[in-house]
Design an enzyme around this catalytic site. Sequence first.
Site, short mmCIF file in Angstrom:
data_model
loop_
_atom_site.label_atom_id
_atom_site.label_comp_id
_atom_site.label_asym_id
_atom_site.label_seq_id
_atom_site.Cartn_x
_atom_site.Cartn_y
_atom_site.Cartn_z
N LYS A 1 -37.01 -6.94 38.92
CA LYS A 1 -37.32 -7.49 37.60
C LYS A 1 -36.09 -8.10 36.95
CE LYS A 1 -39.19 -6.08 33.09
NZ LYS A 1 -39.57 -4.94 32.24
N GLN A 2 -34.97 -7.41 37.05
CA GLN A 2 -33.74 -7.91 36.43
C GLN A 2 -32.53 -7.37 37.18
OE1 GLN A 2 -34.51 -5.42 32.73
NE2 GLN A 2 -32.28 -5.53 32.65
N TRP B 1 -30.74 -0.69 24.46
CA TRP B 1 -29.42 -0.81 25.06
C TRP B 1 -28.97 -2.27 25.14
CZ3 TRP B 1 -28.11 -2.54 30.30
CH2 TRP B 1 -29.20 -3.05 31.00
N ASP B 2 -29.91 -3.18 24.90
CA ASP B 2 -29.59 -4.61 24.88
C ASP B 2 -28.45 -4.91 23.91
OD1 ASP B 2 -32.15 -4.01 25.78
OD2 ASP B 2 -33.06 -5.83 25.02
N GLU C 1 -36.75 -2.26 36.27
CA GLU C 1 -37.89 -1.39 35.96
C GLU C 1 -39.05 -1.57 36.91
OE1 GLU C 1 -36.97 -1.05 31.16
OE2 GLU C 1 -38.42 -2.52 31.90
#
Length: 784
Positions: free
Chosen positions: A604-605, A360-361, A491
Amino acid sequence: MKNYISHDPWNIVEEGFHREYNEITESLMSLGNGRMGGRGNFEEKFSGKTLQGNYVAGVYYPDKTRVGWWKNGYPEYFAKVLNATNWIGIDIDIEYESLDLNTCEVRDFRRVLNMQEGYLERSFVAVFKSGKELKVVSKRFCSIVDDEAGAIRYAITPLNFDAKITITPYLDGAIRNKDANYDETFWDEVRKETGYGEAYIELRTRKTGFHVVTGMCVEIEQDGVRIDYQSQPIKYEKYVANRITLDCRQEQETAIYKYGVNLSSLNYDSDELLQEARLYMQRVTRKGYEKMLFEQKQAWADKWKMNDITIDGDDRTVAAQQGIRFNIFQLNQTYTGEDERLNIGPKGFTGEKYGGSTYWDTEAYCLPFYLATADQKVARNLLVYRYKQLGKAIENAQKLGFKAGAALYPMVTMNGEECHNEWEITFEEIHRNGAIAFAIYDYVRYTGDEAYLVEYGLEVLIAISRFWSQRVNWSEAKQQYVMLGVTGPNEYENNVNNNWYTNYIAAWTLRYTMEVVEKVKALSPDRYAELCDRIHFQEEKEVEKASHIVAHMHYPYDETRQVFLQQSDFLDKELLSVSDIPKGQRPLNQHWSWDRILRSCFIKQADVLQGLYFFEDEFDHSTIARNFDFYEPMTVHESSLSPCVHSVLASLLGKKEKAYEMYLRTARLDLDDYNNDTEDGLHITSMAGTWLAVVKGFGGMRVEQTESADYGLRLSPYCPEGWQKLAFKIRFRGNLLQVTTTQQTVTVENFSAQPVTLFVYGAPVTVAGASSQTVGVKTDASRV
C-alpha cells in the site's frame, strides 16, 4: 483519474458545472484558516450530489465504536470530526421557484479557488423552468486575520425580468455526519436568537460538552448602494434565518454581504460565548467586506512570500506548479501553529472521513515542512502537543498490559487517547511510536534547540523506549529480540512478525534515547535528577536492557537478493509486479477482498523504504538502490503517504523519471482523484509530502553532521526534464535562504544579515549576508 480541473498556476478552476463530480470539487475548493473551515459547497440550496461540511478546530464527538466483538484494550469510541453549523447558506426564491442548480439549466458556470489571495469565487447563469434567467456571482473566504470569521459577497442580477426576489440567509445546525454510527446526531441546541439582519445559534456537543456559537450578519446593496430592508425572523429547531423580500429590476445587481463567526468553548468561557460572538461580529462588520478581503490578500501574500515554490518550463510544468501550490495552500489553511492544542487533521477542514485530528503523519511528513517554512515555534508546538498528551499515551499502553511508565502514542486521537476502531491498527501499528521519537530528533537536528530535550524531549523518549523494551521478546531459536504480531506502514499486511521498519525504528529509538540521556545529564544535571526521581527512571538497569536489545535485534534479510525483508515471511508470497494486476482492478481496496489483498505481495505504501528514507545516512547507496528496485515495482501507492517517499529516494538514486512520476502523483493526488476518494475530502497530511518531493527530492536538501559535530545544510539540486527553473525558500537556524536551480546553475541567496556556510554537492559554499552565490549544476546520475 479525473481531468476536468483546468491547469492554472495560481487557481483551481472548474469550467462548466460537472454535477457528477460535485463532491470532488467541493473537496478541492475547501477553505480554512486554522480555526474554522468548510467544503466548497454552494451558498444556495442544492438537491444534487453534495457533502455539506463546515468544521470548527478541536471540536469532536466520541462516537461509540461499532463492532461485532470486543477485546480488552479496544478503544471505546471513534472520535468524529464534527460537521458543525452551516453558516454560508443563502436561499434564493423567485415567485415560487427556488434557485437550485440541480433543477435549473446552468450556463456559463465557473468555480475558482484563488490560492494566491485565499478566496473561492463562483459565477453562473441559472435558467428557471419559467424562462427567467438569473446571473449569480459569489465570493467567500475564511479570514486568516480574523480567524473565527468568514465573509461572503453573493450578488444576483435578473437578466430578463423584474420580480420580487426572496433572499433567506440562514444558520443551520440540524446537520449530521455522513458516516455516523447508528445514524446519531451529535449536537443539542442551547439557545438561538434573531434580530434585524443578524442571528445567532448556540449548540452543545453531546458527551464532550463543547459549546459553539455561530453568528451571521447581513448587509445588502443594490446598484452599489447599501439599502435598508425588512426581514422576517425564522426559527426552527437548530435553525435561524432572516427572510428578506426585495424588488429587483432587470440588469440590477443586488449584493448580499453575509458575515459569519464561529466561536467555541475551547477559547472562551461557555457562559460568555454568545456575548463574545456578538462582539466579534461587531468588530468584523465594522471593518466591512472590502477591508477584510484586502487584509486576506495581504496575509496570503506574506505567506506566499515565505513558502512559495516556483517552477518555470514547458507546458507540462503548469500542472506541476498548480499541484505544489495547491498542496502548500491547503497545509497553510489547515494549521497555523498559533495554538499548541491543535494539530494537522488528515482531512483538515475538507471532510469528515478518518476522524481524529492527529495521526503519525504529522511527525513523519508534516514536521519538515513547518520546520523549513515557518517560525521555529510552529514546529515546537507540534512536539509540545505530543508532550502534553504523554499521560494519555501511558494510559494507552497500560490498557494493553504495559507498565512502568511505558507509553504508546495513539494511531488516531483528539486528546491523546486512542480512538481508532480497527484492531490491526489500534493494537498492531505501533511503529507510530517511533515517528514521535524521530520527530524529536528531526526537530533538534534542524533547529539546534537542545533545550527542548531538557524541557520535554527526554521524558517522551524514555516513555517510548520503555514501551519498546517491553514489546520485544527474546527468541531462543534466533538468539535475538523479535517483535511479533505487528502491522507496519504497509497496511496491506496485518499481524506479521518482525516488520523490518518497526524493528529498526524501535532499536533506533533506544539508541537515540541513550544518547539524549547523556546529553541532558551534561546540559542540566539538576533537571535530569528531578526527572529520574519523578518518573522513576532507573538509568543503569534501563540503559543496560536497551543496549542489549539494540545489539541483538532481529532484522529479517534475504541473503540472495541482499534486501531487507518487509517481514519474516514476505518471501513466502508470490512475488509479482504491479504491472501484473489486471486492468480495471485498481485501486485494490475497491476491487479485491481484504483476504486477497493480505495474501498478495502488493504494498500500500512505503514500508522498508520508509525506513531507508528516515535513516538514509545509515545505509550505503547500493543498499538503498537494491531495496528500492525490489519493493517499488510491488507498490500500488494506495496510501496518499506513499508516492512522496518514493520520489525522494528516486531523486537520491538518480532515477529522475521515476522521481517525477511519483512527484506528479503526490502533487496531483486529489486534483486528479488518483485513488477515487477525493469526494470524501483532501489528503491534507500527505500534501506535505509534495513539498518533501520537491525540496528533499529535486532540491536534495538534507541536514547532516559536519566535521565540527554540529549539523549543517546540504543541497544537491537538479531540475527535472522540461523544467527551466525551480526556486524555493527555506529557513534554517535563523537564516532565510532561497535556492534557485536551472539546468545549468544553482544560486543560493541569503536574505539574512549574517553569512551562512552550507554544502552544495558536498563542497562548502559560504554566502555572505544579503548576497548570493552561484555554482554549476552537478549532473551525476546519483547524488548520494
